[in-house]
Scaffold this motif. Structure first.
Motif, mmCIF file in Angstrom:
data_model
loop_
_atom_site.group_PDB
_atom_site.id
_atom_site.type_symbol
_atom_site.label_atom_id
_atom_site.label_comp_id
_atom_site.label_asym_id
_atom_site.label_seq_id
_atom_site.Cartn_x
_atom_site.Cartn_y
_atom_site.Cartn_z
ATOM 1 N N TYR A 30 0.821 -1.210 0.000
ATOM 2 C CA TYR A 30 0.000 0.000 0.000
ATOM 3 C C TYR A 30 0.857 1.263 0.000
ATOM 4 O O TYR A 30 0.496 2.257 -0.628
ATOM 5 C CB TYR A 30 -0.998 0.000 1.157
ATOM 6 N N LYS A 31 2.009 1.241 0.654
ATOM 7 C CA LYS A 31 2.917 2.391 0.598
ATOM 8 C C LYS A 31 3.378 2.621 -0.833
ATOM 9 O O LYS A 31 3.466 3.749 -1.304
ATOM 10 C CB LYS A 31 4.134 2.169 1.497
ATOM 11 N N LEU A 32 3.671 1.534 -1.529
ATOM 12 C CA LEU A 32 4.108 1.603 -2.915
ATOM 13 C C LEU A 32 3.016 2.172 -3.812
ATOM 14 O O LEU A 32 3.264 3.033 -4.659
ATOM 15 C CB LEU A 32 4.490 0.192 -3.374
ATOM 16 N N VAL A 33 1.789 1.722 -3.608
ATOM 17 C CA VAL A 33 0.655 2.151 -4.415
ATOM 18 C C VAL A 33 0.437 3.662 -4.317
ATOM 19 O O VAL A 33 0.023 4.298 -5.288
ATOM 20 C CB VAL A 33 -0.614 1.377 -3.990
ATOM 21 N N TYR A 34 0.741 4.245 -3.173
ATOM 22 C CA TYR A 34 0.507 5.672 -2.993
ATOM 23 C C TYR A 34 1.693 6.544 -3.394
ATOM 24 O O TYR A 34 1.639 7.760 -3.227
ATOM 25 C CB TYR A 34 0.062 5.959 -1.556
#
Length: 66
Positions: A30-34
């Motif tokens: 999720y950190k990557l997605v944002y």
């Protein structure tokens, strides 16, 4: 992953599927997605999909040699 395994992936990946492919945890995914430069397709406020071909391109362009 082998080429066969990559070809068997769906065209659009969910965040948990992408995490499994990259072998990272859910929070890291999720950190990557944002991140700004990460390719996502937003289908709604809580529906995020990652195009398989764009994910592969992203990995290749962000892989460091050596």
């Amino acid at each position: 992953m082998t080429d066969k395994e990559i070809n068997e992936l769906p065209v659009l990946l969910t965040v948990p599927e992408m995490a499994k492919v990259l072998r990272i945890g859910r929070n890291a995914a999720y950190k990557l997605v944002y991140q700004k430069n990460f390719p996502i397709l937003r289908l709604g406020p809580k529906k995020i999909r990652i195009p398989k071909d764009k994910l592969i391109e992203w990995v290749k362009s962000n892989a460091k040699e050596g």
